[in-house]
Scaffold this active site. Structure first.
Site, PDB file in Angstrom:
ATOM      1  N   GLN A 144      58.362  38.479  46.200  1.00 37.30           N
ATOM      2  CA  GLN A 144      58.321  38.159  47.633  1.00 37.30           C
ATOM      3  C   GLN A 144      59.684  37.688  48.142  1.00 37.30           C
ATOM      4  O   GLN A 144      60.104  38.059  49.241  1.00 37.30           O
ATOM      5  CB  GLN A 144      57.274  37.059  47.904  1.00 37.30           C
ATOM      6  N   CYS A 202      45.386  37.287  44.031  1.00 35.10           N
ATOM      7  CA  CYS A 202      45.828  37.342  42.635  1.00 35.10           C
ATOM      8  C   CYS A 202      46.371  35.993  42.185  1.00 35.10           C
ATOM      9  O   CYS A 202      47.369  35.921  41.440  1.00 35.10           O
ATOM     10  CB  CYS A 202      46.884  38.426  42.418  1.00 35.10           C
ATOM     11  N   HIS A 227      51.442  34.023  40.888  1.00 33.89           N
ATOM     12  CA  HIS A 227      50.656  35.261  40.950  1.00 33.89           C
ATOM     13  C   HIS A 227      50.211  35.591  39.521  1.00 33.89           C
ATOM     14  O   HIS A 227      50.936  35.271  38.565  1.00 33.89           O
ATOM     15  CB  HIS A 227      51.588  36.358  41.484  1.00 33.89           C
ATOM     16  N   ASP A 285      60.350  35.229  39.455  1.00 38.69           N
ATOM     17  CA  ASP A 285      59.553  36.306  40.034  1.00 38.69           C
ATOM     18  C   ASP A 285      59.997  36.437  41.490  1.00 38.69           C
ATOM     19  O   ASP A 285      59.650  35.614  42.337  1.00 38.69           O
ATOM     20  CB  ASP A 285      58.068  35.932  39.916  1.00 38.69           C
ATOM     21  N   LYS A 297      57.516  46.433  47.946  1.00 38.15           N
ATOM     22  CA  LYS A 297      57.502  45.321  48.915  1.00 38.15           C
ATOM     23  C   LYS A 297      58.823  45.266  49.680  1.00 38.15           C
ATOM     24  O   LYS A 297      58.926  44.626  50.718  1.00 38.15           O
ATOM     25  CB  LYS A 297      57.266  43.991  48.191  1.00 38.15           C
TER      26      LYS A 297
HETATM   27  N1  PMP Z   1      54.551  38.309  42.021  1.00 37.46           N
HETATM   28  C1  PMP Z   1      54.323  38.051  43.313  1.00 37.46           C
HETATM   29  C2  PMP Z   1      54.773  36.747  43.893  1.00 37.46           C
HETATM   30  C3  PMP Z   1      53.688  39.017  44.106  1.00 37.46           C
HETATM   31  O1  PMP Z   1      53.444  38.759  45.391  1.00 37.46           O
HETATM   32  C4  PMP Z   1      53.300  40.247  43.516  1.00 37.46           C
HETATM   33  C5  PMP Z   1      52.608  41.325  44.320  1.00 37.46           C
HETATM   34  N2  PMP Z   1      51.541  40.882  45.085  1.00 37.46           N
HETATM   35  C6  PMP Z   1      53.584  40.461  42.168  1.00 37.46           C
HETATM   36  C7  PMP Z   1      54.205  39.466  41.459  1.00 37.46           C
HETATM   37  C8  PMP Z   1      53.207  41.727  41.470  1.00 37.46           C
HETATM   38  O2  PMP Z   1      53.889  42.824  41.982  1.00 37.46           O
HETATM   39  P1  PMP Z   1      53.458  44.304  41.592  1.00 37.46           P
HETATM   40  O3  PMP Z   1      51.976  44.400  41.821  1.00 37.46           O
HETATM   41  O4  PMP Z   1      54.240  45.154  42.542  1.00 37.46           O
HETATM   42  O5  PMP Z   1      53.824  44.526  40.182  1.00 37.46           O
END
Ligand code: PMP
Length: 401
Positions: free
Chosen positions: A200, A359, A120, A197, A223
Site C-alpha cells: 500500500q 485479509c 495483512h 510490506d 496496486k
Molecule cells: N500487504 C498489504 C498491506 C496489502 O494490502 C496486500 C493486498 N491487499 C498484500 C500485502 C498482498 O498483495 P497481493 O495480493 O498483491 O500479493
C-alpha cells in the site's frame, strides 16, 4: 470545494465503470490502469513476443532488453543502488513467501520473528508458518488506539533473539503510516533483518528505499496502476545474497546435473521459470507514467479527498472510523449495522467499496469487530465520487436502522 482529478481521463477503466453506473472506491484492492499501461501491454503482445534470456534471435534480444530495462527503471524508481537488487515475483504475496523460505536457514529454534497486530495475511502467514517449521516464536507488536505500532512496546519486544522484523509501511485497513524510521533501527540494533510490506505504501509516494533503509521491500504492480500477476522483491545487495532459492526451474542455474545444481546469483537465481514478461513491461510503463506526473499535486489531491472522506464519515451518527487514518483509505463500522448488509446495499447502488475482514482477521479480533467497510482512494478519484458514496451511505443507513 470540488476536487477534480486531472488524471482521471488517463484511465479508460474509470470511464467504462462510470458508463456502467459504478463509482470505484476500492483501489487499495486493485487499481485501474492508465492508457500507457494498456498501450505497453498491447505493444508487447502485438509486436511479436519472445521469451527472455533464452535465445540469440532478434525478437528474444528485443524482449530481453525491454525486460531488463524495466528492471533498471524499477530500481531507479525505488532508488535502489542497482538493478541487481530487484527480483521480479508474481506479487507481494510471492515476494514475502520467497523471503520466508529463502531466509529459513537463518532462523533457529527459539529465535523470534517480529510482526505487528495489523499485518495483512500476506505478511503474517508466511512468517507464522516459518516459525512453526523452525520452532521459532512469532512476536506481535501491539497498536496504539490510533492504529500506529506502539513504539514503547516495540522497544521492549525487539530483543537479542529477534532475527527478523516484518512490518507493513501503510496499513491496508486503518490507513496509518507505521513509524518505520523509529522501528527499523530497533531491529538493526539487534542485527535483525528488516522487511517492509510496501503493497500500500508504495502507491502513495513512499518509494525512496535509500531513505527508508530496510533490507527487503515487497510490492505488487496491480496496486500501482500496473498489470496484475507481477510484483517486486527489493533486497539490499548483501541482504539479498543471504536468500537461498525457493522455487526451482529454468533459467536460474549456471549448471545442472542429476545430482547437483549451481545457481545463478540474485536476481536471476531467484527467478525460476518464465517470468511475467508482459506484466513487467506494463509495470515499467506505469512507473514511467507516474514519474511524469507532478507528485506534489498528486499528493495534495489525495490528501484533499482523504480529508473529505474522513470529515464525511465522522459527521455521521453511529459511524466509527477505525483508528486515525493518515492517507488513502479509511475503514469504518456502524453501530447496530452488520458490515456485510451495508456493503450489499452500497453495492446495489453502484458503490464499489469493500466490506469484510480485509485479509487481516487477527486485527479484526484485536479491534473486537467482525469486519468493516473500507473506502479507498486513488489519484483518479474525484470529490464527486465521494459525494455519490455519501448519498448511497445515507440511503443504506436509512434502510438498515
Ligand atoms: N500487504 C498489504 C498491506 C496489502 O494490502 C496486500 C493486498 N491487499 C498484500 C500485502 C498482498 O498483495 P497481493 O495480493 O498483491 O500479493
Amino acid at each position: 470545494m470540488m476536487f477534480v482529478s486531472p488524471w482521471r481521463k488517463d484511465f479508460p477503466g474509470i470511464a467504462a465503470l462510470v458508463a456502467e453506473g459504478q463509482t470505484y472506491l476500492d483501489s487499495a484492492a486493485t487499481a485501474q490502469k492508465s492508457q500507457p499501461v494498456l498501450d505497453a501491454l498491447l505493444g508487447y503482445y502485438a509486436n511479436g513476443v519472445a521469451n527472455v534470456h533464452r535465445a540469440q534471435h532478434v525478437p528474444a534480444e528485443r524482449v530481453t532488453r525491454a525486460f531488463e530495462s524495466s528492471r533498471a527503471q524499477v530500481a531507479r524508481w525505488l532508488k535502489a543502488a542497482s538493478p541487481a537488487e530487484i527480483v521480479f515475483t508474481r506479487g507481494t504475496t510471492e515476494a514475502l513467501n520467497l523471503l520466508a523460505y529463502g531466509l529459513e536457514h537463518m532462523v533457529q529454534a527459539g529465535d523470534e520473528i517480529v510482526i505487528s497486530a495489523l499485518e495483512h495475511h500476506a505478511n503474517l502467514l508466511p512468517w507464522q508458518q516459518l516459525a512453526l517449521r523452525r520452532q521459532a516464536r512469532l512476536v506481535v507488536l501491539p497498536l496504539e488506539p490510533s492504529g500506529r505500532i506502539d513504539l514503547n512496546a516495540a522497544a521492549r519486544l525487539i530483543g537479542p533473539r529477534t532475527r527478523l522484523l516484518a512490518i507493513s509501511q501503510l496499513s491496508n485497513v486503518i490507513g496509518t503510516w507505521q513509524p518505520l524510521a523509529e522501528l527499523l533501527p530497533l531491529a538493526k540494533a539487534q542485527s535483525a533483518l528488516t522487511v517492509v510490506d510496501g503493497a500500500q505504501g508504495v502507491v502513495h509516494g513512499h518509494n525512496d528505499l535509500q531513505a527508508l533503509g530496510c533490507d527487503f521491500y515487497a510490492l505488487s504492480s496491480h496496486k500501482l496502476y500496473g498489470p496484475d500477476g507481477v510484483g517486486v522483491l527489493y533486497g539490499r545487495g548483501d541482504a539479498l545474497s543471504l536468500l537461498r532459492p525457493w522455487q526451482f526451474g529454468g533459467e536460474m542455474v549456471r549448471r545442472a546435473d542429476f545430482d547437483h545444481a549451481d545457481f545463478h546469483a540474485a536476481p536471476m537465481g531467484l527467478e525460476a521459470g518464465t517470468p511475467p514478461i508482459a506484466g513487467v513491461i506494463g509495470l515499467s510503463a506505469s512507473l514511467e507514467y507516474l514519474a511524469s506526473l507532478d507528485s506534489a499535486a498528486v499528493s495534495r489531491h489525495e490528501h484533499a479527498l482523504h480529508a473529505q472522506l474522513l470529515t464525511g464519515l465522522r459527521a455521521r451518527d453511529g459511524v466509527q472510523v477505525l483508528g486515525e487514518p493518515h492517507t488513502a483509505l479509511a475503514s469504518f463500522v456502524v453501530q447496530d449495522v452488520h458490515h456485510s448488509d451495508l456493503a450489499e446495499l452500497l453495492g446495489e447502488q453502484g458503490i464499489a467499496v469493500r466490506g469484510g475482514n480485509h485479509c487481516a482477521m487477527p486485527l479484526m479480533k484485536h479491534l473486537g469487530i467482525a469486519g468493516a467497510i473500507r473506502v479507498s482512494l486513488a489519484l483518479y478519484n474525484d470529490a464527486e465520487d465521494l459525494e455519490r458514496f455519501f448519498i448511497a451511505l445515507d440511503k443504506a443507513l436509512e434502510i438498515l436502522r
